[in-house]
Scaffold this active site. Structure first.
Site, PDB file in Angstrom:
ATOM      1  N   ASP B  94      36.183  47.732  43.406  1.00 38.00           N
ATOM      2  CA  ASP B  94      37.277  46.951  43.647  1.00 38.00           C
ATOM      3  C   ASP B  94      37.180  45.673  43.895  1.00 38.00           C
ATOM      4  O   ASP B  94      35.942  45.199  43.545  1.00 38.00           O
ATOM      5  CB  ASP B  94      38.472  47.624  44.244  1.00 38.00           C
ATOM      6  CG  ASP B  94      38.529  46.884  45.747  1.00 38.00           C
ATOM      7  OD1 ASP B  94      37.068  46.986  46.298  1.00 38.00           O
ATOM      8  OD2 ASP B  94      39.011  47.700  46.392  1.00 38.00           O
ATOM      9  N   GLN B 191      49.411  44.061  36.568  1.00 40.94           N
ATOM     10  CA  GLN B 191      50.502  44.177  37.543  1.00 40.94           C
ATOM     11  C   GLN B 191      52.042  44.464  36.828  1.00 40.94           C
ATOM     12  O   GLN B 191      52.267  44.746  35.716  1.00 40.94           O
ATOM     13  CB  GLN B 191      50.346  43.361  38.537  1.00 40.94           C
ATOM     14  CG  GLN B 191      48.605  43.329  39.622  1.00 40.94           C
ATOM     15  CD  GLN B 191      48.571  44.368  40.808  1.00 40.94           C
ATOM     16  OE1 GLN B 191      49.502  44.875  41.134  1.00 40.94           O
ATOM     17  NE2 GLN B 191      47.729  44.840  41.275  1.00 40.94           N
ATOM     18  N   ASP B 268      41.258  57.506  42.551  1.00 41.33           N
ATOM     19  CA  ASP B 268      40.921  56.751  43.535  1.00 41.33           C
ATOM     20  C   ASP B 268      41.874  57.052  44.864  1.00 41.33           C
ATOM     21  O   ASP B 268      42.991  56.284  44.148  1.00 41.33           O
ATOM     22  CB  ASP B 268      39.955  55.823  43.027  1.00 41.33           C
ATOM     23  CG  ASP B 268      40.715  54.590  43.992  1.00 41.33           C
ATOM     24  OD1 ASP B 268      41.683  53.776  43.215  1.00 41.33           O
ATOM     25  OD2 ASP B 268      40.509  54.457  45.301  1.00 41.33           O
ATOM     26  N   CYS B 306      38.815  79.656  47.770  1.00 43.45           N
ATOM     27  CA  CYS B 306      38.096  78.332  47.346  1.00 43.45           C
ATOM     28  C   CYS B 306      36.704  78.567  46.717  1.00 43.45           C
ATOM     29  O   CYS B 306      35.570  79.789  47.837  1.00 43.45           O
ATOM     30  CB  CYS B 306      38.415  77.332  48.194  1.00 43.45           C
ATOM     31  SG  CYS B 306      37.126  75.576  48.422  1.00 43.45           S
ATOM     32  N   CYS B 308      33.977  76.448  47.825  1.00 48.42           N
ATOM     33  CA  CYS B 308      33.038  75.627  48.419  1.00 48.42           C
ATOM     34  C   CYS B 308      32.684  76.295  49.968  1.00 48.42           C
ATOM     35  O   CYS B 308      32.913  76.755  50.034  1.00 48.42           O
ATOM     36  CB  CYS B 308      33.873  74.022  49.060  1.00 48.42           C
ATOM     37  SG  CYS B 308      34.825  74.677  51.055  1.00 48.42           S
ATOM     38  N   CYS B 311      34.408  76.701  52.835  1.00 48.48           N
ATOM     39  CA  CYS B 311      34.809  78.608  53.042  1.00 48.48           C
ATOM     40  C   CYS B 311      33.946  79.424  52.704  1.00 48.48           C
ATOM     41  O   CYS B 311      34.508  80.424  52.605  1.00 48.48           O
ATOM     42  CB  CYS B 311      35.978  78.008  51.431  1.00 48.48           C
ATOM     43  SG  CYS B 311      37.593  77.517  51.586  1.00 48.48           S
ATOM     44  N   HIS B 337      35.655  70.195  51.798  1.00 52.12           N
ATOM     45  CA  HIS B 337      36.093  70.947  50.938  1.00 52.12           C
ATOM     46  C   HIS B 337      37.263  70.114  50.112  1.00 52.12           C
ATOM     47  O   HIS B 337      37.891  70.330  49.531  1.00 52.12           O
ATOM     48  CB  HIS B 337      37.434  71.613  52.340  1.00 52.12           C
ATOM     49  CG  HIS B 337      38.360  72.195  51.497  1.00 52.12           C
ATOM     50  ND1 HIS B 337      37.820  73.810  51.049  1.00 52.12           N
ATOM     51  CD2 HIS B 337      39.933  72.131  51.667  1.00 52.12           C
ATOM     52  CE1 HIS B 337      39.156  73.981  50.774  1.00 52.12           C
ATOM     53  NE2 HIS B 337      40.503  73.099  50.860  1.00 52.12           N
TER      54      HIS B 337
END
Lengths: 377, 377
Positions: B94, B191, B268, B306, B308, B311, B337
């Site tokens: 940023d 903006q 993000d 899930c 992952c 999990c 997760h």
């Protein structure tokens, strides 16, 4: 006669050191070995896969902490400690004695056991030898430790004698209360402070009870290291060759080397993980304090001779940044590195015993790490 | 004319959603995409390999934080941000504007730039458009953001107009100051608060400057979500189809779905990682607060649907234990997760756009997650 769980595989011709194999239900352990500590059913900051990746063979977890939180009955309902924490290798649990006796004024000892208050919520509890066995049977650890009194340093000879005899009586009660001897090995713990006659008295009492392995407790509790080495020099020759010897709560590189030279097979300590979280790394040339300003632009690994994930991928400058910025990744990377360092040291020690050049190896390591010679003839 | 960095690959027939490929020097990014945030050159608690394992395509890191600590010049000497933090995929930085403007009384705005005091040590600093470019050029991110004024909600129409025009002037100065346009894409930031005419004014000014991509800033700063969706409804049709659209600082599942439906390509947010560290997990049936007593003996995964690591290997009961015991592994497992959850959601969204059933997918997801229907015709 107790089940044979240990086989000596090589002996050093110039010391009491030996290699061996310790059999457990969750796999064999090559000794001498250092056991990382997972106090609360987790080695702080690490996953089980990361521990495997650095060749962790066996973990220690703490009976007292797990009894208090989340509770041994919950862990039993979860399928046991291995399943609960997702670690399928061997686990050793201590007896809870060390933690309970560390509570000081919060506990009261009787022949029956120890009454104490929780460090979490102040609630009242009582641990007896039978209770310590019940908890560890519920946890399902591969190696359990008998409930003992861990006396402080210094202690009076008279007190030590009474304590040693009580620990022997408690050890007998532990053997009788143990419900799963086929699955879980129960070790006795030899106490006796720094008094040779008391260590002998403790060893004799416990050897009569024929445990499959023995802990050496009550050391590294404030006494000078020379006292520890002196106790080991006298005690270990009295211990059976065919059973594993576990020096409890000891894990600095010098103590590992001195312990192995004197015949110790197993060690555990929070040192490598605790100092890692304080930003101190163990390297081949000694400790590195990562926050020091001199590492600000050190675009080099913690230890150029190290093959761990941290040293392969990150610079001291980045690690310093993580610690300055209070980032958890820093704690992870130094923990991994320090555990790798000690496990790698033990691996090299086993190799040196096998090659029968342990003293030479130890002298070189010691000089590099401490910058002074190892005292050993 | 600016370099072409984005190719639209599929469009939704029932919404403004589209898939695309965004080219960067460190690899291509499949859009729409969610970017995990690595504020201080680390996604809190995670290694780069773990981020890769959950299909993280691109990270965001914060210019303000890295400028303050460890400093952009140090990172340049380290070989750039990718090398410093061991992440070889794309990185977006940023502009520092959002953080600087969040400092409130600690900063002062002039046409030249913004004077402010460090949140770390109170030292005085000045960031201008040129300085923001210098910092990001040093960091070497793949996508840089122009230095803008991020106005608070609510703001007066008159103030917004002055601010929008200054942001456009600053954007022009950023383009002129940018030293590495071949390596690093520079995005302008539209903006204008919640005023349609101001968003239009900002878009027109910045589109004239022909950036290769555009951020939509100043949303999710306290305004009702309906206002955000309303701004997107009106603004995005004015933005060029052939350039990526990045809705900054937004990452809750509802906003991701509403944003994609309106034509956003990039998002993000610290939300998934921040709530993970507070013990809140995103699951297919909504948020789970892991410390709740009802999970004490829940020997089941966080989310049975899930795939992952967390999990697949751990129960809610164990995760609850880790959080109750303040163990870092708990922070890691929930962070992994939650990021997996959002990245998997974006993957499913891309697939649904490709299969042209995004509205159906979104309605089903929304109902499962929020327990109420998605408002979309």
């Amino acid at each position: 006669m107790s089940k044979k769980i240990f086989t000596q595989t090589a002996v050093s011709s110039e010391s009491q050191a030996r290699t061996g194999v310790l059999n457990t239900k969750h796999g064999d352990v090559q000794t001498p070995i250092f056991m990382p500590v997972g106090t609360q059913a987790t080695v702080k900051t690490m996953t089980p896969e990361e521990l495997s990746s650095i060749n962790t063979q066996i973990l220690l977890s703490n009976t007292y902490h797990l009894y208090m939180r989340p509770g041994h009955e919950l862990i039993a309902r979860a399928g046991g400690l291995h399943k609960f924490m997702n670690w399928q290798g061997p686990i050793l649990t201590d007896s809870g004695g060390f933690q309970v006796f560390s509570l000081g004024n919060l506990r009261k000892i009787t022949e029956e056991g120890v009454a104490f208050q929780s460090h979490i919520d102040g609630s009242s509890h009582f641990i007896s030898p039978e209770k310590a066995m019940e908890i560890q049977n519920h946890l399902g650890s591969d190696i359990m430790m008998a409930f003992d009194e861990c006396i402080p340093f210094p202690s009076e000879h008279d007190y030590v004698m009474h304590s040693v005899d009580r620990t022997t009586r408690w050890a007998k009660r532990c053997l009788e209360a143990h419900q799963r001897p086929d699955d879980q090995h129960l070790f006795g713990i030899i106490q006796g402070g720094i008094f040779h006659d008391m260590r002998k008295r403790s060893a004799e009492g416990l050897l009569d009870l024929d445990f499959p392995g023995y802990g050496i407790g009550g050391l590294s509790v404030g006494e000078p290291k020379e006292n520890m080495y002196d106790v080991l020099d006298h005690l270990i020759p009295q211990m059976p060759e065919e059973k594993p010897r576990y020096l409890m709560g000891v894990g600095s590189p010098d103590c590992l080397i001195h312990g192995v030279l004197r015949g110790v097979d197993m060690f555990d300590c929070v040192l490598p993980t605790r100092i890692a979280r304080n930003g101190t790394a163990m390297t081949s040339i000694g400790q590195v304090v990562i926050k020091n300003a001199k590492h600000t632009e050190a675009f080099e690994p913690l230890d150029p001779h190290c093959s761990c994930y941290t040293c392969k991928n990150y610079t001291r400058a980045y690690l310093r940044h993580l610690f300055k910025a209070n980032e958890i990744l820093g704690l992870r990377l130094l923990t991994l590195h320090n555990l790798h360092f000690l496990l790698d040291l033990m691996n090299n020690i086993r190799k040196a015993i096998h090659d029968d050049n342990l003293v030479e190896f130890s002298k070189a390591f010691y000089l590099d790490y401490y910058g002074k010679p190892l005292e050993w003839d």
